[in-house]
Design a protein around this motif. Structure first.
Motif, mmCIF file in Angstrom:
data_model
loop_
_atom_site.group_PDB
_atom_site.id
_atom_site.type_symbol
_atom_site.label_atom_id
_atom_site.label_comp_id
_atom_site.label_asym_id
_atom_site.label_seq_id
_atom_site.Cartn_x
_atom_site.Cartn_y
_atom_site.Cartn_z
ATOM 1 N N THR A 1 56.931 -52.410 27.223
ATOM 2 C CA THR A 1 56.479 -52.905 25.919
ATOM 3 C C THR A 1 55.128 -53.588 26.045
ATOM 4 N N THR B 1 52.891 -52.701 28.384
ATOM 5 C CA THR B 1 51.970 -51.577 28.583
ATOM 6 C C THR B 1 51.606 -50.949 27.250
ATOM 7 N N GLY B 2 52.608 -50.732 26.386
ATOM 8 C CA GLY B 2 52.341 -50.147 25.073
ATOM 9 C C GLY B 2 51.395 -50.992 24.244
ATOM 10 N N THR B 3 51.550 -52.309 24.316
ATOM 11 C CA THR B 3 50.664 -53.204 23.570
ATOM 12 C C THR B 3 49.222 -53.059 24.034
ATOM 13 N N ILE C 1 47.851 -50.527 25.652
ATOM 14 C CA ILE C 1 47.310 -49.201 25.332
ATOM 15 C C ILE C 1 46.933 -49.139 23.857
ATOM 16 N N GLY C 2 47.775 -49.703 22.983
ATOM 17 C CA GLY C 2 47.428 -49.768 21.564
ATOM 18 C C GLY C 2 46.161 -50.554 21.340
ATOM 19 N N GLY D 1 57.483 -49.557 19.704
ATOM 20 C CA GLY D 1 56.555 -48.967 18.733
ATOM 21 C C GLY D 1 55.786 -50.013 17.963
ATOM 22 N N ARG E 1 55.063 -52.970 19.036
ATOM 23 C CA ARG E 1 54.106 -53.590 19.955
ATOM 24 C C ARG E 1 52.841 -52.743 20.094
ATOM 25 N N VAL E 2 52.985 -51.420 20.101
ATOM 26 C CA VAL E 2 51.799 -50.558 20.138
ATOM 27 C C VAL E 2 50.942 -50.798 18.898
ATOM 28 N N PHE F 1 47.121 -52.281 18.490
ATOM 29 C CA PHE F 1 46.088 -51.546 17.751
ATOM 30 C C PHE F 1 45.454 -52.444 16.697
ATOM 31 N N GLY G 1 46.755 -51.879 31.270
ATOM 32 C CA GLY G 1 48.036 -51.360 30.808
ATOM 33 C C GLY G 1 48.616 -50.304 31.723
#
Length: 395
Positions: free
Chosen positions: A41, A43-45, A47-48, A94, A96-97, A101, A346
């Motif tokens: 989660t 990592t997703g943040t 990357i977003g 999702g 968190r991404v 962003f 990330g």
């Protein structure tokens, strides 16, 4: 006041990424999952956050700074609400991404606005203030997160982030003027997104700084993603002790940022980087050596403080070298710098969990990744940036 507002915008991203770090064990228990899944989660943040900057930066060079900031920040608020009410880990991931962003706009807009208004040595001073926020916020955020967990459940952290984003949304609507006039958005050689990317990516020094900054950030986030498990589970820290550790490290970052601004203006940011990247490598190596000697928590915490201080020296100097050279495409240059920082971080920070394996995270498994990122930063600085070829800053 204006500088404080830009600082608050810059801090939205790091707070979005790091405020929930102390809640990792609680979220893991709530969703009955493993450490690696919770780290994803994070990592997703990031990357977003990276992809958000890649979009917002060039867009801000085309349509101005304000409206991309306002729209993206509104997305952050909505995603934070979804994260707070997430029924399962997939929805939380999702959200968190999307939060990453949406938070991207604050970081890009703040740096681009500063570059719109300042250049040369004055740019060093202003960016050092923003770097103080962007460098300190990832360390202070878990301290605040720990304090919040004493009074609210882990979901409350996301409600706090929603409120923070809402305040920044109002500030964007009523407190931030447009700093990029229409005539500057169509200057020759920088009127299209492709021309702006081509301009910054054809600069050898800029490309080298992207890697140096990204690797330094990756080393920082390798520590941040592992710290909750390392200090709370391996070393037995409670939430308050964990917060105090971050407070001590934040002092190192503050010291590094403030001294770096003075040294960069006098000797050049490239020479500050020449020293700070070596300190990163030495400090990370000491963590491994002292951990293998069985010196426990202090063997990790003391060299870690020097690692964080070296990060404080590195961040503002990397920003200055990147932005001072590209005033016509400040948004694009800032977005690529931020995207590389968070994108590389990330991708690399979860490697700590993979290195640790079933045995769990230790000082050695964390620092091995930090050694790798620091070594790449040193090599790229001397082979790509090449400090001797970089001129001094203008007055």
């Amino acid at each position: 006041m204006y500088v404080l507002l830009l600082g608050a915008l810059t801090a939205l991203g790091p707070f979005t990424v790091d405020l929930y770090l102390p809640a990792f064990p609680l979220i893991q228990q709530h969703f009955a999952t493993n450490e690696a899944a919770i780290q994803l989660t994070l990592t997703g943040t990031m990357i977003g956050f990276a992809f958000g900057q890649l979009l917002v930066g060039p867009l801000s060079d085309t349509v101005g700074r304000r409206w991309p900031l306002i729209i993206a920040t509104a997305l952050h608020v909505m995603a934070s609400v979804v994260a707070a009410a997430a029924p399962n880990l997939a929805v939380l991931g999702g959200a968190r991404v999307a939060m990453g962003f949406g938070a991207a706009a604050g970081a890009v807009a703040a740096m681009a606005i500063v570059r719109d208004l300042f250049g040369g040595k004055r740019l060093v001073v202003m960016l050092s203030r923003l770097a103080l926020v962007s460098g300190t916020a990832p360390v202070v955020a878990p301290l605040i997160g720990s304090a919040l967990l004493a009074v609210v459940p882990w979901e409350g952290i996301f409600w706090v982030l929603a409120a923070y984003g809402a305040v920044m949304l109002v500030a964007g609507l009523f407190g931030i003027p447009e700093t990029l006039p229409r005539e500057r958005r169509q200057e020759k050689g920088s009127s299209t997104v492709w021309q702006r990317y081509q301009s910054v990516l054809s600069d050898r020094v800029y490309v080298g700084v992207l890697v140096v900054g990204g690797m330094t950030f990756a080393g920082l986030f390798s520590y941040l993603s592992a710290s909750s498990f390392l200090f709370q589970e391996s070393y037995g820290f409670d939430a308050a002790q964990y917060g105090l550790l971050f407070a001590a490290n934040s002092i190192g970052l503050v010291i590094g940022n403030q001294i770096a601004a003075r040294l960069a203006a006098r000797f050049g940011p490239q020479w500050v980087l020449a020293i700070s990247t070596v300190v990163l490598l030495v400090a990370a190596s000491l963590i491994v050596v002292l951990d293998q000697l069985g010196l426990g928590m202090w063997g990790t915490a003391i060299p870690l403080w020097f690692f964080m201080t070296a990060c404080g020296f590195t961040f503002p100097c990397a920003q200055v070298l990147a932005l001072d050279r590209h005033g016509k495409a400040a948004g694009t240059a800032a977005s690529l710098l931020g995207a590389c920082n968070f994108g590389i971080a990330g991708l690399i920070s979860p490697i700590v969990g993979a290195v640790a394996g079933p045995a769990g995270i230790t000082g050695t498994s964390m620092a091995v990744v930090m050694i790798g990122t620091s070594l790449v930063a040193v090599v790229v600085l001397w082979t790509v940036v090449r400090p001797r070829t970089v001129g001094m800053l203008n007055p």
